[in-house]
Design an enzyme around this catalytic site. Structure first.
Site, PDB file in Angstrom:
ATOM      1  N   GLU A   1       0.852  -1.378   0.043  1.00  0.00           N
ATOM      2  CA  GLU A   1      -0.066   0.053   0.085  1.00  0.00           C
ATOM      3  C   GLU A   1       0.818   1.161   0.049  1.00  0.00           C
ATOM      4  OE1 GLU A   1      -2.798  -0.609   3.098  1.00  0.00           O
ATOM      5  OE2 GLU A   1      -3.698  -2.211   2.174  1.00  0.00           O
TER       6      GLU A   1
ATOM      7  N   CYS B   1       3.397   8.300   1.244  1.00  0.00           N
ATOM      8  CA  CYS B   1       3.762   7.484   2.131  1.00  0.00           C
ATOM      9  C   CYS B   1       4.215   6.132   1.541  1.00  0.00           C
ATOM     10  CB  CYS B   1       2.705   7.474   3.323  1.00  0.00           C
ATOM     11  SG  CYS B   1       3.126   6.100   4.724  1.00  0.00           S
TER      12      CYS B   1
ATOM     13  N   CYS C   1       5.837  -7.121   7.562  1.00  0.00           N
ATOM     14  CA  CYS C   1       6.929  -6.347   8.268  1.00  0.00           C
ATOM     15  C   CYS C   1       7.224  -7.763   9.472  1.00  0.00           C
ATOM     16  CB  CYS C   1       6.538  -5.226   9.085  1.00  0.00           C
ATOM     17  SG  CYS C   1       7.959  -4.500   9.933  1.00  0.00           S
TER      18      CYS C   1
ATOM     19  N   CYS D   1       5.717  -4.994  16.276  1.00  0.00           N
ATOM     20  CA  CYS D   1       5.545  -3.990  17.295  1.00  0.00           C
ATOM     21  C   CYS D   1       4.096  -4.428  17.704  1.00  0.00           C
ATOM     22  CB  CYS D   1       5.560  -2.582  16.880  1.00  0.00           C
ATOM     23  SG  CYS D   1       7.337  -2.296  16.076  1.00  0.00           S
TER      24      CYS D   1
ATOM     25  N   CYS E   1       0.972  -2.161  16.004  1.00  0.00           N
ATOM     26  CA  CYS E   1       0.954  -2.104  14.601  1.00  0.00           C
ATOM     27  C   CYS E   1       0.286  -3.056  14.138  1.00  0.00           C
ATOM     28  CB  CYS E   1       2.297  -1.808  14.209  1.00  0.00           C
ATOM     29  SG  CYS E   1       2.597  -1.494  12.273  1.00  0.00           S
TER      30      CYS E   1
ATOM     31  N   CYS F   1      -1.619   5.462  10.198  1.00  0.00           N
ATOM     32  CA  CYS F   1      -0.398   4.641  10.575  1.00  0.00           C
ATOM     33  C   CYS F   1      -0.721   3.398  11.261  1.00  0.00           C
ATOM     34  CB  CYS F   1       0.289   5.503  11.694  1.00  0.00           C
ATOM     35  SG  CYS F   1       0.688   7.386  11.215  1.00  0.00           S
TER      36      CYS F   1
END
Ligand code: SAH
Length: 362
Positions: free
Chosen positions: A95, A108, A115, A119, A122, A336
């Site tokens: 994305e 962005c 990932c 975290c 997230c 985010c």
């Protein structure tokens, strides 16, 4: 006889494309011209590159391709933010987000499919990790945005899916192309790399790049940061902070932007603000408070706005510049940590999380 695979010119920096052309027996300036055609003018067809001699265009057809990712879905949010779902050549999706703001266009950009860092707050972490993006796939997102906007974006933030410093060798050349005069001409101050703190890669970055630095801090002490940003167990604050200081030391005007997600009852008290102030003493800093964006399955909650404001005021009273990030694109899950593409998870994290008994008999 098998043919050598064709080179994708989209992923070559100026030096890279010059040497590729020299390797073909052509002049470096032809390489620079082709780079301009691709990135500045958006031309992908060799035959439309009119200042490239015909014989050279034929050689290019044999040896090179211009391969770009494609947008398969554009999802506009009510606030003007657009999320693009981008399909890669192998069929996977990432994305890219366009955030317009008072005449500026920030894009962005993602650096990995998924990932690996896990975290706790997230949502990208939830989907696991598949692979790094290559240079063409990273700069390809800026190429796509430029075509859509009709001009290069004013700012690029490496804040999409993935940990950019875990994909150093592809992210660095891509950021070079963002700044390249023959390509997007975005100044170093307007290209931002955001990292959770991969210290050795950050130290290496200082030698080769001078883009702006944002660091996902989220906690003022190791105990809490170990929990929220698990890479802290490997590279704790006493290593991270000096590495960040080293990165900005070359330029007295430079500051580190610390990203701090405000989690209700977790890291948002005045006591946390005070230890943050102590931690950042003597470090050229800006703190960006990010209201937590919830996603399905999370137990974290967003801090109430008054608490965010009290935290910010406490920092300001100690002379730390601090802003609260406007949450953008939340109605399309582009905020985010919400950039969830469909990832074919190869890290087997989901499996590892299943209690051992459940794995018996697999
Ligand atoms: N891996 C890099 C790039 C991701 S940037 C990094 O960690 O910096 C995305 C930013 O949004 C990071 O600061 C990240 O910590 C933050 N973020 C992640 N999930 C979030 C959420 N649910 N709400 C608000 N911010 C989040």
């Amino acid at each position: 006889m098998t043919m050598a695979p064709k080179t994708n010119l989209v992923g070559l920096t100026k030096d890279g494309i010059e040497s590729f052309f020299v390797g073909l027996g052509a002049k470096p300036f032809h390489g620079r011209n082709v780079l301009k055609w691709i990135h500045k003018h958006g031309v992908v067809d060799f035959d439309a590159m009119t200042d490239v001699p015909k014989a050279l265009r034929e050689t290019l057809q044999q040896t090179a391709v211009v391969e770009l990712p494609r947008i398969v879905l554009a999802q506009p949010a009510s606030d003007g933010t657009t999320k693009w779902v981008v399909e890669l050549a192998d069929g996977q999706h990432i994305e890219t987000v366009h955030i317009p703001d008072s005449g500026r266009d920030t894009v962005c950009v993602s650096s990995q499919v998924g990932c690996a860092l896990n975290c706790s707050f997230c949502s990208t972490a939830q989907q696991g990790f598949n692979r790094n993006l290559d240079v063409a796939e990273i700069i390809g997102q800026v190429w796509l945005a430029t075509r859509h906007l009709g001009h290069a974006p004013s700012n690029v933030v490496m804040m999409g899916m993935g940990e950019p410093l875990a994909n150093f060798d592809n992210v660095v050349p891509a950021m070079e192309l963002m700044q390249e005069d023959l390509a997007y001409m975005i100044s170093k101050a307007r290209v931002t790399i955001s990292t959770s703190g991969v210290v050795p890669a950050l130290l290496r970055l200082a030698d080769v790049s001078d883009v702006s630095l944002a660091v996902s801090l989220h906690a003022p002490d190791n105990a809490l940061r170990d929990e929220l940003v698990p890479i802290n167990r490997k590279y704790p604050l006493e290593e991270l902070i000096p590495a960040c200081k080293h990165y900005v030391a070359r330029d007295a005007r430079r500051k580190i932007t610390w990203e701090y997600v405000m989690l209700d009852g977790v890291n948002d008290s005045i006591a946390h603000a005070k230890s943050l102030i102590r931690l950042l003493q003597g470090v050229p800093s800006k703190v960006n408070l990010i209201p937590f964006n919830p996603f399905p399955g999370t137990d974290y909650r967003t801090s109430p706005p008054e608490r965010v404001e009290a935290f910010r005021q406490r920092l300001r009273r100690s002379g730390i510049i601090s802003t609260t990030r406007k949450t953008r694109g939340d109605d399309i899950a582009a905020a985010c940590g919400q950039l969830v593409g469909k990832v074919n998870d190869r890290s087997r994290r989901k499996l590892r999380q299943i209690p051992v008994v459940a794995e018996v008999g697999r």
